[in-house]
Enzyme design. Structure first.
Site, PDB file in Angstrom:
ATOM      1  N   SER A 160      49.297  21.564 -29.892  1.00 31.45           N
ATOM      2  CA  SER A 160      48.288  22.536 -30.296  1.00 31.45           C
ATOM      3  C   SER A 160      48.998  23.670 -31.015  1.00 31.45           C
ATOM      4  CB  SER A 160      47.573  23.071 -29.066  1.00 31.45           C
ATOM      5  OG  SER A 160      48.520  23.740 -28.245  1.00 31.45           O
ATOM      6  N   ASP A 181      47.059  19.342 -33.022  1.00 32.04           N
ATOM      7  CA  ASP A 181      45.820  19.269 -32.251  1.00 32.04           C
ATOM      8  C   ASP A 181      45.055  20.582 -32.455  1.00 32.04           C
ATOM      9  OD1 ASP A 181      44.040  18.212 -30.423  1.00 32.04           O
ATOM     10  OD2 ASP A 181      45.198  18.807 -28.650  1.00 32.04           O
ATOM     11  N   ASP A 219      39.814  21.781 -36.871  1.00 32.61           N
ATOM     12  CA  ASP A 219      38.675  21.886 -35.959  1.00 32.61           C
ATOM     13  C   ASP A 219      37.708  22.963 -36.452  1.00 32.61           C
ATOM     14  OD1 ASP A 219      36.846  22.167 -33.971  1.00 32.61           O
ATOM     15  OD2 ASP A 219      38.287  22.502 -32.357  1.00 32.61           O
ATOM     16  N   ILE A 242      45.139  12.871 -24.190  1.00 34.22           N
ATOM     17  CA  ILE A 242      45.454  13.092 -22.779  1.00 34.22           C
ATOM     18  C   ILE A 242      46.502  14.197 -22.670  1.00 34.22           C
ATOM     19  CG2 ILE A 242      46.457  12.035 -20.712  1.00 34.22           C
ATOM     20  CD1 ILE A 242      45.218   9.348 -21.810  1.00 34.22           C
ATOM     21  N   SER A 247      45.989  17.127 -19.787  1.00 31.89           N
ATOM     22  CA  SER A 247      46.009  17.631 -18.396  1.00 31.89           C
ATOM     23  C   SER A 247      46.720  16.672 -17.434  1.00 31.89           C
ATOM     24  CB  SER A 247      44.586  17.873 -17.895  1.00 31.89           C
ATOM     25  OG  SER A 247      43.983  18.898 -18.648  1.00 31.89           O
TER      26      SER A 247
HETATM   27 ZN   LIG Z   1      40.874  18.751 -27.866  1.00 30.37          ZN
END
Ligand SMILES: [Zn+2]
Length: 334
Positions: free
Chosen positions: A58, A96, A118, A280, A282
């Site tokens: 991210s 991400d 996004d 994936i 967490s």
């Molecule tokens: Zn996401």
């Protein structure tokens, strides 16, 4: 920092990988990472299972790791995979939740082979406009772009959404055509973080007292597939929050009451459809934390990071292999 193409680093984009996955009825794992141990565990798991893999960061993780270090870590991942015996590693470095054209451009210039823009919180037209701009830049360098329509609930770095909105199937054709994006993240009830659902959204198992989450909206997924046959679909927020890891964390001093994820059967079902990338994050955090907490509880006198990060790395690797083989089905696909 000098610009670099991902091709020089030995990475690949997602295009061929996704086409194969959609056809073959499996999904590519997209594992988030921030540390060397996570990266090593991801590469070891991918090599041992002969799976293609997406390593993703991210914006926050990129800042945490530092973009320059990240570039060499990605290159290191490819070389490490070769050293472990994989002749042609299929490794993607993916951004991400890119939040702006500038963030995406900076990643493309620094060796990412795939980016997500996004714009899902923007009005439909503005999401198209922003995504199109990123696609135009990315495709010049053969970098693939993931876009998002619909809103997931939960917390992703600093971005938090109170309520989710399912993707509207009637919007996907116009969106995909106008933006030229390579894959589309949709919202069908998955959610970010380790608390994917509020207790009132779930039912409770009478025996164990554990929460049973509501099912994903497979009807929405089906309607989207019908509109865009064969188009690569992405699921975010798809950790299953393994209850044994949560129990270990709670047993050794942690406090994660009512943490709940997406049941693996549902992900298995999704992977067989046009869903070709499953995110994936967490589950890796939980596996790492559980192993570290357990280690410290059992070895209070130890303080060498290798002593507690070693078992954490092993535990994450085991989890990654489980996901690849038992949930996504991307093993033996190189
Ligand atoms: Zn996401």
């Amino acid at each position: 920092m000098k610009k670099v193409s991902y091709k020089e680093l030995g990475l690949v984009n997602t295009r061929k990988m996704f086409a194969k996955a959609v056809k073959g009825g499996y999904a590519i794992p997209a594992f988030n990472f921030n540390t060397m141990e996570q990266m090593q565990a991801i590469v070891q798991a991918a090599v041992e299972t002969k799976s293609p893999v997406i390593m993703q960061v991210s914006k926050g993780a990129r800042k945490y790791a530092n973009p320059t270090i990240l570039r060499y870590m990605a290159q290191g991942a490819v070389e490490y995979a070769k050293e472990l015996g994989c002749k042609k590693p299929q490794i993607v470095l993916h951004l991400d939740h890119g939040d702006s054209f500038e963030t995406c451009k900076s990643c493309i210039d620094m060796g990412f082979s795939s980016v997500m823009i996004d714009g899902s919180s923007l009005p439909f037209k503005d999401n198209i406009k922003l995504t199109k701009k990123v696609v135009a830049y990315a495709h010049k360098f053969d970098v693939t772009v993931e876009a998002e329509l619909g809103v997931l609930a939960g917390v992703e770095d600093e971005v938090a959404a109170e309520e989710s909105h399912y993707t509207k199937p009637e919007e996907v054709i116009e969106f995909a055509t106008k933006t030229g994006c390579d894959s589309l993240a949709i919202s069908i009830g998955t959610s970010h973080g380790a608390y994917k659902f509020k207790p009132e959204q779930c039912t409770r198992d009478k025996k164990t007292g554990k929460l049973i989450p509501p099912p994903l909206a497979f009807d929405v997924l089906k309607a989207i597939e019908k509109k865009l046959p064969g188009f690569p679909i992405v699921l975010h927020g798809s950790s299953s929050v393994p209850q044994d890891e949560v129990d270990t964390i709670n047993k050794f001093g942690g406090k994660l009451p009512d943490a709940v994820g997406i049941p693996e059967e549902q992900l298995r079902k999704a992977a067989k459809s046009a869903v070709c990338k499953i995110n994936i994050d967490s589950d890796s955090r939980l596996a790492m934390t559980a192993a570290v907490r357990k280690y410290f509880a059992e070895n209070p006198g130890h303080f060498d990071p290798r002593q507690y990060l070693g078992p954490a790395r092993e535990s994450m690797k085991k989890m990654y292999i489980h996901k690849i083989v038992k949930v996504l089905g991307s093993n033996n696909k190189l």
